[in-house]
Design a protein around this motif. Structure first.
Motif, PDB file in Angstrom:
ATOM      1  N   VAL A   8      -0.354  -9.466  83.113  1.00 42.57           N
ATOM      2  CA  VAL A   8      -0.480  -8.010  82.983  1.00 42.57           C
ATOM      3  C   VAL A   8      -1.072  -7.719  81.613  1.00 42.57           C
ATOM      4  O   VAL A   8      -0.434  -7.935  80.582  1.00 42.57           O
ATOM      5  N   ARG A   9      -2.314  -7.231  81.617  1.00 42.61           N
ATOM      6  CA  ARG A   9      -3.030  -6.981  80.360  1.00 42.61           C
ATOM      7  C   ARG A   9      -3.190  -5.499  80.048  1.00 42.61           C
ATOM      8  O   ARG A   9      -3.137  -5.095  78.894  1.00 42.61           O
ATOM      9  N   THR A  10      -3.409  -4.694  81.061  1.00 45.87           N
ATOM     10  CA  THR A  10      -3.630  -3.262  80.847  1.00 45.87           C
ATOM     11  C   THR A  10      -2.852  -2.488  81.902  1.00 45.87           C
ATOM     12  O   THR A  10      -2.325  -3.047  82.881  1.00 45.87           O
ATOM     13  N   LEU A  11      -2.807  -1.165  81.715  1.00 43.82           N
ATOM     14  CA  LEU A  11      -2.136  -0.310  82.696  1.00 43.82           C
ATOM     15  C   LEU A  11      -2.837  -0.336  84.051  1.00 43.82           C
ATOM     16  O   LEU A  11      -2.245   0.014  85.070  1.00 43.82           O
ATOM     17  N   ASP A  12      -4.105  -0.762  84.060  1.00 48.50           N
ATOM     18  CA  ASP A  12      -4.814  -0.857  85.340  1.00 48.50           C
ATOM     19  C   ASP A  12      -4.195  -1.901  86.258  1.00 48.50           C
ATOM     20  O   ASP A  12      -4.385  -1.862  87.474  1.00 48.50           O
ATOM     21  N   ASP A  13      -3.465  -2.855  85.647  1.00 45.49           N
ATOM     22  CA  ASP A  13      -2.808  -3.874  86.459  1.00 45.49           C
ATOM     23  C   ASP A  13      -1.522  -3.370  87.118  1.00 45.49           C
ATOM     24  O   ASP A  13      -0.997  -4.004  88.040  1.00 45.49           O
TER      25      ASP A  13
END
Length: 350
Positions: A8-13
């Motif tokens: 999980v890198r960004t809120l898009d994930d």
């Protein structure tokens, strides 16, 4: 689909992560918390005991189970499920919890509890022995009062269990004669008085607590050099005067707990049916005693003989004629906070 924090890198994930449902929490109860767990059964709200113990336990790194008072069945369930290391409550309520555990089919000696911090009501050394044997733990006394700070004015050490260490860097203790206010020497019982040294919002000077205790300045064998106070013997306004004899409820408790066949639940009733005061002690027999009687029959010879034996024991110890009423098990009220040990009906009847 991301399955670990590293993916999980960004809120898009976030939309691609699996959802969490209430059933997931149910399936993983009781969560398996690591570290020290502390069951706090003192009342929250405006009473300082619950919040004071809660913040103190958190300060030393414990995970607090904020059970508060009441709902004894839930208290027992939380102890079985969350497996706390320690518990804080009134001594009478811990006995009530022990009764509930036993009623649920759980041996009170086989819980995870290793120690109990008990206070908010006077209790005797005999009561401590009953609690430790019944629960299989070490019980220490704690002292505090809302007007001074709440819990934490003084506490016993587990090494000696011989008097409560007063935190003299914050509180200056004295013991005075309850009638005259004159200071009393070490080792003499009198009214406990405190002056706060570091309290800012509401300092008090020579506050008369109403609690009867003694001070011992000698160093404790645990190594601490703070002055110790005795266990609170009672309150100046709780002392009963019955036909000219001074009677403290704690002394009645101590004598009752010398009788192995009695349960640790009692109530003292004082009335005046005629020209003289009458003191009646209501007590319950231990379950093992009821079994030897093959049931409880208040008019049966075994119960009457036992009642007379307890009556003689109390009368001899207190120097006062006492009436004793043996009542069926679980008849007397169980406390969820401070136990009501004395019912004085003399004022009502006057």
């Amino acid at each position: 689909i991301p399955r670990s924090p590293e993916t999980v890198r960004t809120l898009d994930d976030l939309p691609r992560l699996p959802s969490t449902f209430k059933q997931d929490l149910r399936d993983h109860y009781p969560f398996g918390r690591p570290g020290h767990r502390f069951h706090n059964a003192y009342g929250y709200g405006l009473f300082t005991g619950g919040l004071g113990m809660h913040h103190g336990a958190e300060r030393v790194g414990a995970a607090v189970i904020p059970a508060s008072t009441g709902n004894t069945a839930r208290q027992a369930l939380l102890i079985r499920d969350l497996q706390p290391d320690g518990i804080a409550c009134t001594p009478s309520y811990l006995l009530t919890i022990a009764d509930q555990l036993a009623a649920d089919g759980c041996d009170p000696r086989r819980t995870s509890l290793r120690y109990a911090i008990l206070g908010a009501e006077p209790w005797s050394e005999a009561m401590r022995q009953q609690i430790e044997e019944r629960m299989g733990l070490k019980a220490v006394d704690i002292y505090g009062l809302s007007e001074v700070i709440g819990p934490g004015v003084a506490c016993e050490c587990h090494e000696a269990q011989d008097g409560l260490h007063i935190h003299e860097d914050h509180f200056l203790p004295e013991v005075v004669d309850p009638e005259t206010g004159e200071p009393l020497p070490p080792g003499t019982y009198g009214e406990l008085v405190f002056t706060t040294l570091t309290k800012e919002a509401f300092p008090v000077i020579r506050y008369r607590t109403g609690d009867i205790a003694a001070l011992y300045p000698e160093p404790c064998r645990c190594g601490r050099t703070l002055v110790r106070m005795s266990r609170v013997k009672g309150r100046a306004d709780d002392m009963l005067i019955v036909r000219g004899v001074n009677v403290f409820p704690s002394e009645v408790e101590f004598q009752l707990l010398q009788v192995a066949e009695l349960a640790p639940h009692y109530q003292i009733v004082v009335d005046r049916p005629g020209a003289q005061d009458r003191l009646t002690v209501q007590v319950e027999p231990a379950e093992a005693m009821v079994r030897t009687w093959d049931g409880f029959n208040p008019d049966g010879e075994p119960v009457r003989e036992f009642q007379d034996r307890v009556k003689r024991h109390l009368g001899s110890a207190l120097g006062l004629q006492v009436e004793v009423a043996i009542v069926p098990s679980r008849t007397l009220p169980r406390s969820e906070g401070k136990a009501v040990r004395v019912v004085d009906r003399r004022q009502v009847m006057a």
